[in-house]
Design a protein around this motif. Structure first.
Motif, PDB file in Angstrom:
ATOM      1  N   GLY A  55     -54.932 -11.141  -2.810  1.00  0.00           N
ATOM      2  CA  GLY A  55     -56.313 -11.399  -3.227  1.00  0.00           C
ATOM      3  C   GLY A  55     -56.957 -10.231  -3.941  1.00  0.00           C
ATOM      4  N   LYS A  56     -56.115  -9.272  -4.383  1.00  0.00           N
ATOM      5  CA  LYS A  56     -56.640  -8.124  -5.143  1.00  0.00           C
ATOM      6  C   LYS A  56     -55.825  -7.993  -6.425  1.00  0.00           C
ATOM      7  N   PRO A  57     -55.992  -8.947  -7.359  1.00  0.00           N
ATOM      8  CA  PRO A  57     -55.129  -8.971  -8.554  1.00  0.00           C
ATOM      9  C   PRO A  57     -55.224  -7.742  -9.435  1.00  0.00           C
ATOM     10  N   TYR A  58     -56.344  -6.979  -9.294  1.00  0.00           N
ATOM     11  CA  TYR A  58     -56.532  -5.789 -10.148  1.00  0.00           C
ATOM     12  C   TYR A  58     -55.864  -4.556  -9.550  1.00  0.00           C
ATOM     13  N   LEU A  59     -55.256  -4.713  -8.376  1.00  0.00           N
ATOM     14  CA  LEU A  59     -54.626  -3.567  -7.713  1.00  0.00           C
ATOM     15  C   LEU A  59     -53.287  -3.250  -8.383  1.00  0.00           C
ATOM     16  N   THR A  60     -53.114  -1.998  -8.784  1.00  0.00           N
ATOM     17  CA  THR A  60     -51.844  -1.581  -9.392  1.00  0.00           C
ATOM     18  C   THR A  60     -51.263  -0.452  -8.548  1.00  0.00           C
ATOM     19  N   VAL A  61     -50.061  -0.046  -8.890  1.00  0.00           N
ATOM     20  CA  VAL A  61     -49.434   1.031  -8.132  1.00  0.00           C
ATOM     21  C   VAL A  61     -50.259   2.326  -8.253  1.00  0.00           C
ATOM     22  N   HIS A  62     -50.875   2.549  -9.414  1.00  0.00           N
ATOM     23  CA  HIS A  62     -51.677   3.765  -9.589  1.00  0.00           C
ATOM     24  C   HIS A  62     -52.970   3.685  -8.770  1.00  0.00           C
ATOM     25  N   LYS A  63     -53.478   2.455  -8.589  1.00  0.00           N
ATOM     26  CA  LYS A  63     -54.693   2.303  -7.776  1.00  0.00           C
ATOM     27  C   LYS A  63     -54.384   2.518  -6.291  1.00  0.00           C
ATOM     28  N   LEU A  64     -53.127   2.380  -5.890  1.00  0.00           N
ATOM     29  CA  LEU A  64     -52.754   2.736  -4.511  1.00  0.00           C
ATOM     30  C   LEU A  64     -52.931   4.246  -4.333  1.00  0.00           C
ATOM     31  N   ARG A  65     -52.565   4.997  -5.366  1.00  0.00           N
ATOM     32  CA  ARG A  65     -52.752   6.459  -5.337  1.00  0.00           C
ATOM     33  C   ARG A  65     -54.247   6.793  -5.219  1.00  0.00           C
ATOM     34  N   HIS A  66     -55.073   6.086  -6.024  1.00  0.00           N
ATOM     35  CA  HIS A  66     -56.525   6.286  -5.942  1.00  0.00           C
ATOM     36  C   HIS A  66     -57.048   5.935  -4.540  1.00  0.00           C
ATOM     37  N   SER A  67     -56.471   4.874  -3.950  1.00  0.00           N
ATOM     38  CA  SER A  67     -56.905   4.441  -2.614  1.00  0.00           C
ATOM     39  C   SER A  67     -56.633   5.545  -1.596  1.00  0.00           C
ATOM     40  N   PHE A  68     -55.431   6.118  -1.674  1.00  0.00           N
ATOM     41  CA  PHE A  68     -55.093   7.222  -0.769  1.00  0.00           C
ATOM     42  C   PHE A  68     -56.057   8.393  -0.984  1.00  0.00           C
ATOM     43  N   ALA A  69     -56.254   8.748  -2.254  1.00  0.00           N
ATOM     44  CA  ALA A  69     -57.049   9.942  -2.586  1.00  0.00           C
ATOM     45  C   ALA A  69     -58.473   9.830  -2.071  1.00  0.00           C
ATOM     46  N   THR A  70     -59.053   8.636  -2.221  1.00  0.00           N
ATOM     47  CA  THR A  70     -60.432   8.424  -1.759  1.00  0.00           C
ATOM     48  C   THR A  70     -60.490   8.579  -0.242  1.00  0.00           C
ATOM     49  N   ASP A  71     -59.523   7.977   0.411  1.00  0.00           N
ATOM     50  CA  ASP A  71     -59.452   8.028   1.868  1.00  0.00           C
ATOM     51  C   ASP A  71     -59.226   9.472   2.357  1.00  0.00           C
ATOM     52  N   TYR A  72     -58.345  10.172   1.664  1.00  0.00           N
ATOM     53  CA  TYR A  72     -57.991  11.547   2.032  1.00  0.00           C
ATOM     54  C   TYR A  72     -59.176  12.493   1.815  1.00  0.00           C
ATOM     55  N   TYR A  73     -59.878  12.265   0.700  1.00  0.00           N
ATOM     56  CA  TYR A  73     -61.005  13.144   0.342  1.00  0.00           C
ATOM     57  C   TYR A  73     -62.125  13.082   1.394  1.00  0.00           C
ATOM     58  N   LEU A  74     -62.257  11.926   2.040  1.00  0.00           N
ATOM     59  CA  LEU A  74     -63.296  11.789   3.070  1.00  0.00           C
ATOM     60  C   LEU A  74     -63.062  12.740   4.240  1.00  0.00           C
ATOM     61  N   GLN A  75     -61.781  13.096   4.469  1.00  0.00           N
ATOM     62  CA  GLN A  75     -61.476  13.987   5.603  1.00  0.00           C
ATOM     63  C   GLN A  75     -61.175  15.423   5.177  1.00  0.00           C
ATOM     64  N   ASN A  76     -61.083  15.659   3.875  1.00  0.00           N
ATOM     65  CA  ASN A  76     -60.706  16.992   3.384  1.00  0.00           C
ATOM     66  C   ASN A  76     -61.611  17.423   2.236  1.00  0.00           C
ATOM     67  N   ASP A  77     -61.482  18.699   1.839  1.00  0.00           N
ATOM     68  CA  ASP A  77     -62.320  19.143   0.712  1.00  0.00           C
ATOM     69  C   ASP A  77     -61.605  18.889  -0.620  1.00  0.00           C
ATOM     70  N   ILE A  78     -62.309  19.208  -1.705  1.00  0.00           N
ATOM     71  CA  ILE A  78     -61.797  18.897  -3.045  1.00  0.00           C
ATOM     72  C   ILE A  78     -60.519  19.684  -3.369  1.00  0.00           C
ATOM     73  N   TYR A  79     -60.416  20.913  -2.825  1.00  0.00           N
ATOM     74  CA  TYR A  79     -59.251  21.749  -3.145  1.00  0.00           C
ATOM     75  C   TYR A  79     -57.991  21.235  -2.451  1.00  0.00           C
ATOM     76  N   LYS A  80     -58.143  20.809  -1.201  1.00  0.00           N
ATOM     77  CA  LYS A  80     -56.998  20.237  -0.487  1.00  0.00           C
ATOM     78  C   LYS A  80     -56.546  18.948  -1.168  1.00  0.00           C
ATOM     79  N   THR A  81     -57.531  18.144  -1.608  1.00  0.00           N
ATOM     80  CA  THR A  81     -57.222  16.873  -2.264  1.00  0.00           C
ATOM     81  C   THR A  81     -56.499  17.129  -3.590  1.00  0.00           C
ATOM     82  N   LYS A  82     -56.989  18.101  -4.337  1.00  0.00           N
ATOM     83  CA  LYS A  82     -56.348  18.485  -5.611  1.00  0.00           C
ATOM     84  C   LYS A  82     -54.889  18.867  -5.378  1.00  0.00           C
TER      85      LYS A  82
END
Length: 363
Positions: free
Chosen positions: A302-329
């Motif tokens: 039910g998420k037809p716009y989801l691509t493999v690269h958007k999985l990376r974005h999904s992780f990054a957003t989730d990760y950034y909530l618990q870490n700072d910008i430098y760790k995420t980078k």
């Protein structure tokens, strides 16, 4: 060990180069030490489009793109460049976005700059005496805020990360009950597919980095992978990248069946294997296969716009909530924090909600 995707792109580059004018071949040789073969391949595709357009418009008399001359580039007028920009934004077979047009003009600017400022003829004069592309101002189109706005609502959030992996393992089969072929393929590949999705959602790896992984790169006990990172041209150095505990189970399950399920020969070093129709043994999964696989599940999820690269974005957003910008980078292997800023903008809403909740809790 060599980087597999790089080898494939390098081979394609070598195949495509002879169809280009000699000065483009010279430019690519000049750029090879600094840029990846896949970037240079993009350059060649852009030049292909441009030279074909020049010939179609009568701005070059060449019978093929290979025959386009420096003189023809030298006498190009501003209105021709404007017409080419217009062609890129309005051509029928799929119009280009602003970002794509910007990139295509940027690769032309690189070529023209090289020909007019760096390359020289036998008398030490520039190969190109007049550089029309120097007059073109290329606006920076993808500011982190704009990219974030485009991604809002198009990535997996919070519980959806786990739900998507669960769907690949089980839910998809329920939805495909009437499709025997889809069920058969799913039964064969569900553990591998869930493992790939889980790995990206728990480490933020790029698809090219996943394709290049070998069995030896995995250190399950320490939750570590050794990865050729994009932009790092040192063939001998692999960057250690952590993955979260959640991916450990899927990796262990997949590793137990990698050899038997895919009839993987001992000599095959690739971590992710596909057994293609009619083939007697498994071999490395391709980038395209992984992209198509994620899109197949995403559509049914039910998420037809989801691509493999958007999985990376999904992780990054989730990760950034618990870490700072430098760790995420660092985790994502970004060259600068500017790219990582996307996730700061993406999480703005979530952050403001969290602050609201905290205020309510303290009342």
């Amino acid at each position: 060990m060599t980087n597999v995707q790089k080898e494939i792109d390098r081979r394609k580059l070598d195949e495509k180069l002879p169809s280009m004018p000699w000065f483009v071949q010279q430019f690519i040789d000049y750029k090879l030490p600094d840029l990846s073969p896949s970037t240079l391949l993009e350059y060649l595709r852009d030049y292909d489009t441009f030279f074909s357009w020049l010939r179609a418009e009568g701005l070059s008399q060449a019978g093929s793109n290979q025959g386009v001359t420096l003189t023809e580039l030298e006498v190009l007028r501003m209105d021709s460049v404007t017409a080419y920009r217009l062609f890129l934004t309005t051509k029928r077979e799929g119009t280009n976005s602003r970002i794509t047009v910007s990139r295509k003009l940027s690769s032309l600017r690189s070529l023209f700059h090289y020909l007019s400022q760096i390359a020289e003829d036998e008398d030490f004069y520039p190969l190109l005496k007049r550089n029309i592309m120097a007059k073109i101002e290329i606006k920076r189109t993808h500011k982190p805020k704009d990219t974030a706005a485009k991604l809002k609502g198009k990535i997996l959030e919070e519980n959806e990360l786990l739900e998507f992996i669960g769907y690949i393992l089980e839910g998809y089969a329920t939805d495909m009950q009437k499709n025997k072929q889809a069920l058969y393929s799913h039964e064969l590949n569900k553990e591998r597919d869930a493992c790939i999705a889980s790995l990206i959602l728990n480490s933020g790896l790029r698809v090219s980095e996943v394709v290049n992984l070998n069995v030896d790169d995995l250190d399950l006990g320490n939750k570590l992978l050794y990865v050729y990172r994009k932009g790092n041209n040192d063939e001998t150095y692999k960057t250690p990248v952590y993955f979260r505990e959640q991916a450990k189970d899927e990796l262990a399950t997949y590793m137990n069946l990698r050899q038997s399920r895919y009839r993987t020969p001992k000599r095959e070093k690739a971590l992710f294997i596909a057994l293609r129709n009619g083939e007697s043994e498994g071999s490395r999964m391709t980038k395209r296969a992984i992209q198509a696989m994620i899109m197949k599940y995403a559509k049914c999820f039910g998420k037809p716009y989801l691509t493999v690269h958007k999985l990376r974005h999904s992780f990054a957003t989730d990760y950034y909530l618990q870490n700072d910008i430098y760790k995420t980078k660092e985790q994502l292997g970004h060259a600068s924090t500017e790219t990582t800023e996307i996730y700061a903008h993406l999480t703005d809403k979530t952050m403001s909600e969290a602050i609201e909740r905290r205020v309510d809790d303290n009342v």
